[in-house]
Each structure stands twice: as structure tokens, then as C-alpha cells.
Design a protein around this motif. Structure first.
Motif, PDB file in Angstrom:
ATOM      1  N   GLY A   8       0.842  -1.197   0.000  1.00  0.00           N
ATOM      2  CA  GLY A   8       0.000   0.000   0.000  1.00  0.00           C
ATOM      3  C   GLY A   8       0.869   1.234   0.000  1.00  0.00           C
ATOM      4  O   GLY A   8       2.092   1.151   0.194  1.00  0.00           O
ATOM      5  N   GLY A  16      -7.803   0.996   9.534  1.00  0.00           N
ATOM      6  CA  GLY A  16      -8.433   0.163   8.499  1.00  0.00           C
ATOM      7  C   GLY A  16      -7.444  -0.880   8.004  1.00  0.00           C
ATOM      8  O   GLY A  16      -7.759  -2.071   7.905  1.00  0.00           O
ATOM      9  N   HIS A  17      -6.203  -0.446   7.719  1.00  0.00           N
ATOM     10  CA  HIS A  17      -5.158  -1.378   7.272  1.00  0.00           C
ATOM     11  C   HIS A  17      -4.856  -2.407   8.362  1.00  0.00           C
ATOM     12  O   HIS A  17      -4.795  -3.612   8.119  1.00  0.00           O
ATOM     13  N   LYS A  44      -0.451   6.438  -7.817  1.00  0.00           N
ATOM     14  CA  LYS A  44      -0.860   7.359  -6.753  1.00  0.00           C
ATOM     15  C   LYS A  44       0.274   8.316  -6.457  1.00  0.00           C
ATOM     16  O   LYS A  44       1.261   7.950  -5.860  1.00  0.00           O
ATOM     17  N   GLY A 104      -7.211  -5.143  -1.238  1.00  0.00           N
ATOM     18  CA  GLY A 104      -8.585  -4.697  -1.036  1.00  0.00           C
ATOM     19  C   GLY A 104      -9.335  -4.842  -2.352  1.00  0.00           C
ATOM     20  O   GLY A 104      -8.714  -4.891  -3.426  1.00  0.00           O
ATOM     21  N   ALA A 107      -8.296  -2.374  -4.908  1.00  0.00           N
ATOM     22  CA  ALA A 107      -7.005  -2.664  -5.539  1.00  0.00           C
ATOM     23  C   ALA A 107      -7.160  -3.797  -6.558  1.00  0.00           C
ATOM     24  O   ALA A 107      -6.601  -3.747  -7.667  1.00  0.00           O
ATOM     25  N   ARG A 131     -13.911  -3.945   1.643  1.00  0.00           N
ATOM     26  CA  ARG A 131     -13.545  -2.624   2.160  1.00  0.00           C
ATOM     27  C   ARG A 131     -14.770  -1.728   2.052  1.00  0.00           C
ATOM     28  O   ARG A 131     -15.485  -1.782   1.052  1.00  0.00           O
ATOM     29  N   PRO A 132     -15.042  -0.911   3.085  1.00  0.00           N
ATOM     30  CA  PRO A 132     -16.210  -0.033   3.039  1.00  0.00           C
ATOM     31  C   PRO A 132     -16.163   0.858   1.795  1.00  0.00           C
ATOM     32  O   PRO A 132     -15.085   1.275   1.365  1.00  0.00           O
ATOM     33  N   TYR A 177     -14.227  -0.967   8.408  1.00  0.00           N
ATOM     34  CA  TYR A 177     -13.771   0.251   9.087  1.00  0.00           C
ATOM     35  C   TYR A 177     -13.716   1.328   8.016  1.00  0.00           C
ATOM     36  O   TYR A 177     -12.880   1.260   7.118  1.00  0.00           O
ATOM     37  N   ILE A 179     -12.419   3.890   6.968  1.00  0.00           N
ATOM     38  CA  ILE A 179     -11.249   4.766   7.102  1.00  0.00           C
ATOM     39  C   ILE A 179     -10.449   4.679   5.805  1.00  0.00           C
ATOM     40  O   ILE A 179     -10.272   3.602   5.250  1.00  0.00           O
ATOM     41  N   SER A 181      -6.810   6.697   3.900  1.00  0.00           N
ATOM     42  CA  SER A 181      -5.743   7.688   4.088  1.00  0.00           C
ATOM     43  C   SER A 181      -6.207   9.040   3.562  1.00  0.00           C
ATOM     44  O   SER A 181      -5.842  10.080   4.118  1.00  0.00           O
ATOM     45  N   THR A 182      -7.015   9.020   2.510  1.00  0.00           N
ATOM     46  CA  THR A 182      -7.531  10.277   1.945  1.00  0.00           C
ATOM     47  C   THR A 182      -8.318  11.037   2.999  1.00  0.00           C
ATOM     48  O   THR A 182      -8.145  12.249   3.177  1.00  0.00           O
ATOM     49  N   ARG A 185      -5.913  12.525   5.580  1.00  0.00           N
ATOM     50  CA  ARG A 185      -5.200  13.716   5.053  1.00  0.00           C
ATOM     51  C   ARG A 185      -6.132  14.923   5.019  1.00  0.00           C
ATOM     52  O   ARG A 185      -5.738  16.032   5.353  1.00  0.00           O
TER      53      ARG A 185
HETATM   54  P1  ATP Z   1      -5.841   6.510  -0.176  1.00  0.00           P
HETATM   55  O1  ATP Z   1      -7.060   6.997   0.544  1.00  0.00           O
HETATM   56  O2  ATP Z   1      -4.684   7.452  -0.139  1.00  0.00           O
HETATM   57  O3  ATP Z   1      -6.161   6.019  -1.570  1.00  0.00           O
HETATM   58  P2  ATP Z   1      -5.989   3.950   1.224  1.00  0.00           P
HETATM   59  O4  ATP Z   1      -6.631   4.268   2.532  1.00  0.00           O
HETATM   60  O5  ATP Z   1      -6.835   3.321   0.155  1.00  0.00           O
HETATM   61  O6  ATP Z   1      -5.265   5.235   0.633  1.00  0.00           O
HETATM   62  P3  ATP Z   1      -3.708   2.285   0.579  1.00  0.00           P
HETATM   63  O7  ATP Z   1      -2.383   2.436   1.230  1.00  0.00           O
HETATM   64  O8  ATP Z   1      -3.859   2.749  -0.808  1.00  0.00           O
HETATM   65  O9  ATP Z   1      -4.766   3.033   1.552  1.00  0.00           O
HETATM   66  O10 ATP Z   1      -4.248   0.811   0.717  1.00  0.00           O
HETATM   67  C1  ATP Z   1      -3.429  -0.324   0.785  1.00  0.00           C
HETATM   68  C2  ATP Z   1      -4.322  -1.551   0.778  1.00  0.00           C
HETATM   69  O11 ATP Z   1      -5.190  -1.525   1.923  1.00  0.00           O
HETATM   70  C3  ATP Z   1      -5.251  -1.628  -0.440  1.00  0.00           C
HETATM   71  O12 ATP Z   1      -5.299  -2.975  -0.871  1.00  0.00           O
HETATM   72  C4  ATP Z   1      -6.592  -1.166   0.098  1.00  0.00           C
HETATM   73  O13 ATP Z   1      -7.672  -1.746  -0.586  1.00  0.00           O
HETATM   74  C5  ATP Z   1      -6.537  -1.670   1.549  1.00  0.00           C
HETATM   75  N1  ATP Z   1      -7.341  -0.838   2.452  1.00  0.00           N
HETATM   76  C6  ATP Z   1      -7.218   0.478   2.673  1.00  0.00           C
HETATM   77  N2  ATP Z   1      -8.107   0.907   3.586  1.00  0.00           N
HETATM   78  C7  ATP Z   1      -8.813  -0.171   3.963  1.00  0.00           C
HETATM   79  C8  ATP Z   1      -9.899  -0.386   4.896  1.00  0.00           C
HETATM   80  N3  ATP Z   1     -10.448   0.619   5.579  1.00  0.00           N
HETATM   81  N4  ATP Z   1     -10.365  -1.650   5.035  1.00  0.00           N
HETATM   82  C9  ATP Z   1      -9.844  -2.663   4.309  1.00  0.00           C
HETATM   83  N5  ATP Z   1      -8.830  -2.532   3.432  1.00  0.00           N
HETATM   84  C10 ATP Z   1      -8.316  -1.310   3.251  1.00  0.00           C
END
Ligand code: ATP
Length: 213
Positions: A8, A16-17, A44, A104, A107, A131-132, A177, A179, A181-182, A185
Motif C-alpha cells: 500500500g 483500516g489497514h 498514486k 482490497g 485494488a 472494504r467499506p 472500518y 477509514i 488515508s484520503t 489527510r
Molecule cells: P488513499 O485513501 O490514499 O487512496 P488507502 O486508505 O486506500 O489510501 P492504501 O495504502 O492505498 O490506503 O491501501 C493499501 C491496501 O489496503 C489496499 O489494498 C486497500 O484496498 C486496503 N485498504 C485500505 N483501507 C482499507 C480499509 N479501511 N479496510 C480494508 N482494506 C483497506
């Protein structure tokens, strides 16, 4: 060892991760999850903080779980990082282990945009997690699914997906969850608290380094 690979941007890493990774680890009987923060991801690039800092945040966040580890395989090298190359390198680094790439649903649906997706699908076991924001049945939008199976994905918790290349992938439903990263931020820019979304140490690290302002 059954080893999960969780890549990621982790910009920043959040609950969430962390919670999804631990849940999928238990549900799939994985002994370890290797978090792989991306170096310079081709898809990204907005608001992306330096790879070294994202690596450090990931290292801090995973340190409280003895089943988690972080890899600098992508962040330590300059230039673009492609999952297909990372997977090949990890397979060479862990020749005795069974590797599972955790993606996810978002992805997994993006896979056609990645470099050599067919090679990824044929070289490593794939675990797709919910993922939500996306319904489990959204998996049917993937061009890699065998059509015969696509309509059957509805409410199941743990589903085996048959792929067109003759292989299979697992689809695992994890506790949602909401949540991203966007969202984190955005909240930082708006001066809003992020303590519900990231471990305390990560919130402190972000503050100390003045990130995402
Ligand atoms: P951004 O919001 O910047 O796009 P992101 O929160 O999606 O970031 P990434 O680092 O792009 O986070 O995600 C890494 C992996 O974690 C991806 O496979 C993504 O689908 C998964 N992932 C991210 N957030 C969650 C979540 N809340 N629940 C389950 N899987 C998640």
C-alpha cells in the motif's frame, strides 16, 4: 510459513489497514503479514509524503503486533515500484514460504491498470478483502473472474473465486472500518482530530513531522 504480503502507499497507515490485516491473518491462517509500503507508485502520486517517512510510520504502526513486519523492498530503491517486480523479488527472498498477496477489492478491481497483472495472478496466491465503500458483489466487475462464478458472489464471508487463467483467489469479508488515508489527510488539512483513525504514535509522528498540512 504462510506469509501474507500487504502492499500500500500507507500515506498514512491507519486502523483500516491494521485491523483488516489482523483479521485476514487469522481467517486465512497466515503466520505473518509483511507490510510493503510503496516507493514511488505509478498510480498514486498526489499528496504522497516521502517514502522514508511512510516506511517509518508503517514500522511504528506494526511494531505492536508480533505477527506483523515491514519491508523496505520498495521504499529503499529509487524509481517506480511495480507490484509484479516486488512479488518476484519477495518470492526469491522467501523461497520456502507460501506467499499470499492481500488486496482490497478496490485494488483488485484496479489490477488491469497495473503492470503485467496476468503475471501477478499466475505467480502468487491472491486474497481479496472487502472494504467499506464497495459492496462484496463489486468483485463481479473484475475482468479476471470466470463468469460462471461471478453471479454467485453475494453474501458469503469466505469465497473461492475462480479466475479465467485457471487459477483461484480467495475473497474474505472483513469487519468494515470506514477509514481511508484520503480521509485522514483531509481531516488534518481541516485541523480535525485523527485519533480515532490511527494509532497514537502515528498521530504524534504526523504532528512532529508536520505532515499533510
Ligand atoms: P488513499 O485513501 O490514499 O487512496 P488507502 O486508505 O486506500 O489510501 P492504501 O495504502 O492505498 O490506503 O491501501 C493499501 C491496501 O489496503 C489496499 O489494498 C486497500 O484496498 C486496503 N485498504 C485500505 N483501507 C482499507 C480499509 N479501511 N479496510 C480494508 N482494506 C483497506
Amino acid at each position: 510459513m504462510r506469509l501474507g504480503i500487504f502492499g500500500g502507499t500507507f500515506n498514512p497507515i491507519h486502523y483500516g489497514h491494521l485491523k483488516a490485516a489482523e483479521e485476514v491473518r487469522k481467517k486465512c491462517g497466515l503466520e505473518k503479514i509483511l507490510f510493503v509500503p510503496s516507493g514511488n507508485p505509478p498510480l498514486k502520486s498526489q499528496n504522497l509524503v516521502e517514502a522514508k517517512l511512510r516506511y517509518e510510520m508503517t514500522a511504528i504502526a506494526v511494531s505492536s503486533n508480533s505477527h506483523f513486519e515491514v519491508s523496505d523492498i520498495e521504499t529503499a530503491r529509487s524509481g517506480k515500484s511495480y507490484t509484479v517486480d516486488t512479488v518476484s523479488r519477495l518470492m526469491r527472498l522467501y523461497p520456502k514460504d507460501e506467499l499470499f498477496l492481500i488486496l482490497g477489492i478496490d485494488a483488485f478491481l484496479d489490477l488491469p491498470l497495473w503492470r503485467h497483472p496476468d503475471k501477478i495472478l499466475s505467480s502468487i496466491n491472491i486474497i481479496v478483502i472487502t472494504r467499506p465503500g464497495l459492496d462484496i458483489s463489486d468483485i463481479n466487475k473484475s475482468p479476471y473472474l470466470l463468469e460462471a462464478m461471478a453471479h454467485r458472489v453475494k453474501r458469503q464471508e469466505h469465497f473461492e473465486l475462480k479466475l479465467k487463467n485457471g487459477g483461484a483467489a480467495e475473497l474474505i469479508s472483513v469487519t468494515p472500518y470506514a477509514i481511508s488515508s484520503t480521509l485522514i489527510r483531509k481531516r488534518i488539512k481541516e485541523n480535525k482530530a485523527i485519533r480515532d483513525f490511527v494509532p497514537l504514535k502515528i498521530a504524534a509522528y504526523i504532528k512532529q513531522n508536520n505532515l499533510y498540512q
